[in-house]
Scaffold this motif. Structure first.
Motif, PDB file in Angstrom:
ATOM      1  N   GLY A  82      39.489  33.365  38.063  1.00 46.79           N
ATOM      2  CA  GLY A  82      38.627  33.291  36.891  1.00 46.79           C
ATOM      3  C   GLY A  82      37.834  32.000  36.869  1.00 46.79           C
ATOM      4  O   GLY A  82      37.814  31.228  37.841  1.00 46.79           O
ATOM      5  N   ASP A  83      37.166  31.748  35.746  1.00 48.37           N
ATOM      6  CA  ASP A  83      36.337  30.552  35.612  1.00 48.37           C
ATOM      7  C   ASP A  83      37.159  29.278  35.764  1.00 48.37           C
ATOM      8  O   ASP A  83      36.679  28.273  36.298  1.00 48.37           O
ATOM      9  N   TYR A  84      38.404  29.318  35.275  1.00 52.52           N
ATOM     10  CA  TYR A  84      39.248  28.123  35.371  1.00 52.52           C
ATOM     11  C   TYR A  84      39.506  27.757  36.829  1.00 52.52           C
ATOM     12  O   TYR A  84      39.482  26.584  37.204  1.00 52.52           O
ATOM     13  N   ALA A  85      39.737  28.767  37.662  1.00 56.88           N
ATOM     14  CA  ALA A  85      39.960  28.509  39.081  1.00 56.88           C
ATOM     15  C   ALA A  85      38.723  27.875  39.714  1.00 56.88           C
ATOM     16  O   ALA A  85      38.834  26.980  40.564  1.00 56.88           O
ATOM     17  N   MET A  86      37.540  28.308  39.290  1.00 54.15           N
ATOM     18  CA  MET A  86      36.305  27.729  39.816  1.00 54.15           C
ATOM     19  C   MET A  86      36.175  26.263  39.414  1.00 54.15           C
ATOM     20  O   MET A  86      35.680  25.432  40.185  1.00 54.15           O
ATOM     21  N   GLN A  87      36.619  25.927  38.203  1.00 51.08           N
ATOM     22  CA  GLN A  87      36.611  24.528  37.784  1.00 51.08           C
ATOM     23  C   GLN A  87      37.523  23.689  38.672  1.00 51.08           C
ATOM     24  O   GLN A  87      37.180  22.562  39.055  1.00 51.08           O
ATOM     25  N   LEU A  88      38.690  24.251  39.007  1.00 54.02           N
ATOM     26  CA  LEU A  88      39.618  23.524  39.871  1.00 54.02           C
ATOM     27  C   LEU A  88      39.035  23.308  41.262  1.00 54.02           C
ATOM     28  O   LEU A  88      39.259  22.262  41.880  1.00 54.02           O
ATOM     29  N   VAL A  89      38.304  24.297  41.755  1.00 52.60           N
ATOM     30  CA  VAL A  89      37.669  24.156  43.069  1.00 52.60           C
ATOM     31  C   VAL A  89      36.699  22.976  43.066  1.00 52.60           C
ATOM     32  O   VAL A  89      36.719  22.118  43.961  1.00 52.60           O
ATOM     33  N   LYS A  90      35.858  22.913  42.047  1.00 51.02           N
ATOM     34  CA  LYS A  90      34.862  21.840  41.955  1.00 51.02           C
ATOM     35  C   LYS A  90      35.525  20.472  41.817  1.00 51.02           C
ATOM     36  O   LYS A  90      35.175  19.514  42.523  1.00 51.02           O
ATOM     37  N   LEU A  91      36.512  20.381  40.918  1.00 51.84           N
ATOM     38  CA  LEU A  91      37.190  19.103  40.714  1.00 51.84           C
ATOM     39  C   LEU A  91      38.031  18.720  41.924  1.00 51.84           C
ATOM     40  O   LEU A  91      38.200  17.538  42.228  1.00 51.84           O
ATOM     41  N   GLY A  92      38.562  19.729  42.629  1.00 52.28           N
ATOM     42  CA  GLY A  92      39.326  19.448  43.838  1.00 52.28           C
ATOM     43  C   GLY A  92      38.465  18.832  44.925  1.00 52.28           C
ATOM     44  O   GLY A  92      38.900  17.915  45.638  1.00 52.28           O
ATOM     45  N   GLU A  93      37.239  19.321  45.058  1.00 57.12           N
ATOM     46  CA  GLU A  93      36.314  18.755  46.048  1.00 57.12           C
ATOM     47  C   GLU A  93      35.996  17.302  45.715  1.00 57.12           C
ATOM     48  O   GLU A  93      35.963  16.441  46.606  1.00 57.12           O
ATOM     49  N   GLU A  94      35.777  17.025  44.434  1.00 51.98           N
ATOM     50  CA  GLU A  94      35.474  15.653  44.022  1.00 51.98           C
ATOM     51  C   GLU A  94      36.673  14.738  44.270  1.00 51.98           C
ATOM     52  O   GLU A  94      36.514  13.601  44.743  1.00 51.98           O
ATOM     53  N   PHE A  95      37.864  15.230  43.964  1.00 53.61           N
ATOM     54  CA  PHE A  95      39.077  14.426  44.121  1.00 53.61           C
ATOM     55  C   PHE A  95      39.332  14.115  45.593  1.00 53.61           C
ATOM     56  O   PHE A  95      39.628  12.967  45.958  1.00 53.61           O
ATOM     57  N   ALA A  96      39.227  15.128  46.463  1.00 54.84           N
ATOM     58  CA  ALA A  96      39.490  14.927  47.890  1.00 54.84           C
ATOM     59  C   ALA A  96      38.468  13.981  48.514  1.00 54.84           C
ATOM     60  O   ALA A  96      38.799  13.205  49.421  1.00 54.84           O
ATOM     61  N   ALA A  97      37.235  14.023  48.025  1.00 52.98           N
ATOM     62  CA  ALA A  97      36.192  13.155  48.577  1.00 52.98           C
ATOM     63  C   ALA A  97      36.491  11.682  48.326  1.00 52.98           C
ATOM     64  O   ALA A  97      36.023  10.814  49.069  1.00 52.98           O
ATOM     65  N   GLY A  98      37.281  11.395  47.306  1.00 53.19           N
ATOM     66  CA  GLY A  98      37.584  10.006  46.976  1.00 53.19           C
ATOM     67  C   GLY A  98      38.862   9.484  47.594  1.00 53.19           C
ATOM     68  O   GLY A  98      39.243   8.335  47.340  1.00 53.19           O
ATOM     69  N   LEU A  99      39.555  10.304  48.402  1.00 49.28           N
ATOM     70  CA  LEU A  99      40.809   9.879  49.022  1.00 49.28           C
ATOM     71  C   LEU A  99      40.727  10.035  50.531  1.00 49.28           C
ATOM     72  O   LEU A  99      40.502  11.131  51.042  1.00 49.28           O
ATOM     73  N   GLU A 100      40.920   8.947  51.255  1.00 46.78           N
ATOM     74  CA  GLU A 100      40.871   9.013  52.708  1.00 46.78           C
ATOM     75  C   GLU A 100      42.039   9.810  53.279  1.00 46.78           C
ATOM     76  O   GLU A 100      41.909  10.472  54.312  1.00 46.78           O
ATOM     77  N   GLU A 101      43.199   9.732  52.602  1.00 46.76           N
ATOM     78  CA  GLU A 101      44.390  10.389  53.140  1.00 46.76           C
ATOM     79  C   GLU A 101      44.446  11.881  52.830  1.00 46.76           C
ATOM     80  O   GLU A 101      45.379  12.574  53.257  1.00 46.76           O
ATOM     81  N   LEU A 102      43.454  12.394  52.101  1.00 43.24           N
ATOM     82  CA  LEU A 102      43.458  13.809  51.740  1.00 43.24           C
ATOM     83  C   LEU A 102      42.187  14.474  52.249  1.00 43.24           C
ATOM     84  O   LEU A 102      41.080  14.033  51.950  1.00 43.24           O
ATOM     85  N   ASP A 103      42.360  15.541  53.042  1.00 45.25           N
ATOM     86  CA  ASP A 103      41.205  16.236  53.605  1.00 45.25           C
ATOM     87  C   ASP A 103      40.566  17.205  52.615  1.00 45.25           C
ATOM     88  O   ASP A 103      39.348  17.305  52.524  1.00 45.25           O
ATOM     89  N   LYS A 104      41.401  17.945  51.885  1.00 47.91           N
ATOM     90  CA  LYS A 104      40.835  18.953  50.991  1.00 47.91           C
ATOM     91  C   LYS A 104      41.856  19.398  49.959  1.00 47.91           C
ATOM     92  O   LYS A 104      43.065  19.162  50.100  1.00 47.91           O
ATOM     93  N   VAL A 105      41.350  20.061  48.927  1.00 48.98           N
ATOM     94  CA  VAL A 105      42.186  20.719  47.917  1.00 48.98           C
ATOM     95  C   VAL A 105      41.876  22.206  47.982  1.00 48.98           C
ATOM     96  O   VAL A 105      40.735  22.622  47.754  1.00 48.98           O
TER      97      VAL A 105
END
Length: 264
Positions: free
Chosen positions: A121-144
């Motif tokens: 649903g829409d909530y899952a899409m929000q998590l996808v977007k925020l996950g991309e932003e979060f992973a981009a800010g961490l060197e030790e994490l490739d993706k969410v």
């Protein structure tokens, strides 16, 4: 008028047949005499038919003689009763999976990633977007990775596909690091020690928009779920999570970013 039930003894000499099965009545047979027409029936025939078998007689069998019949369970009610059982099995598998990995260890990951399990649903899409932003800010994490399970159809809800998906992920050695589940399911997981407490995040969460809602995710005085911004759903860490520390940091990140105005 209530019928009488007797056992024919050896003195029974009447040549009579049961009007239901048309077989002769013999000494030793358990019989019922119809109180209306006085006809003798085999007891099994009487309760099997539920009434007198004599043509024209309207006598009904006394309800107290009738055997208990299995109560029919409405399919929808049956499914509702089954859901907690499936959820309990899933919770137990979370625990068992954690024990197996503590002994044998998980498959070495080819990349560092967080796995989030939620409903589609829409909530899952929000998590996808925020996950991309979060992973981009961490060197030790490739993706969410957000695994979105469709649960809106009556079939999906009845079969509890969310728990089934989680079981498959555990068996495939790719368990979720965060699950988004309703309070009722959270209670079952906690009872089976399948969720990690989040008490260490409480102080940091108090300074976020979700701070005033933390009591909703507490069970027995411990914080097990953080209100997710999606009605009656909570961000939780299963005991089999392979990336608990990044998962905790992501929950703090979501506490700042998710639209908490949607929480009732």
């Amino acid at each position: 008028m209530k019928e009488t039930v007797t056992i024919l003894d050896n003195s029974f000499e009447e040549k009579a047949t049961c009007p239901a099965c048309e077989q002769p009545l013999q000494a030793g047979d358990k019989v019922v005499r119809c109180p209306r027409c006085k006809a003798l029936h085999h007891f099994a025939c009487w309760i099997g038919r539920g009434s007198c078998s004599t043509l024209g007689c309207r006598q009904l069998a006394d309800p107290s003689l009738m055997p208990d019949r299995p109560r029919r369970v409405d399919p929808q009610v049956k499914d509702n009763l089954l859901v907690p059982k499936i959820a309990t099995v899933a919770a137990l598998l979370l625990v068992i999976g954690g024990l197996l990995w503590s002994i044998f260890g998980p498959n070495p990951p080819s990349e560092s990633r967080l796995i989030i399990l939620t409903k589609a649903g829409d909530y899952a899409m929000q998590l996808v977007k925020l996950g991309e932003e979060f992973a981009a800010g961490l060197e030790e994490l490739d993706k969410v990775d957000v695994v979105a399970v469709p649960t809106e159809s009556p079939f999906a809800e009845a079969q509890n596909v969310f728990d089934q998906k989680m079981v498959l992920m555990i068996v495939g050695k790719e368990p979720p690091d965060i699950v988004v589940i309703p309070r009722s399911k959270m209670n079952i997981y906690v009872q089976n020690e399948a969720l990690q407490p989040l008490d260490d995040l409480r102080a940091a969460l108090l300074d976020t928009p979700v701070g005033s809602l933390l009591e909703r995710g507490e069970i027995d005085g411990h914080l097990y779920g953080v209100p997710s911004g999606h009605p009656d759903n909570y961000l939780c860490l299963p005991t089999v999570a392979q990336n608990s520390e990044p998962a905790r940091r992501f929950i703090l990140y979501l506490a700042e970013k998710l639209p908490w105005a949607e929480e009732p």
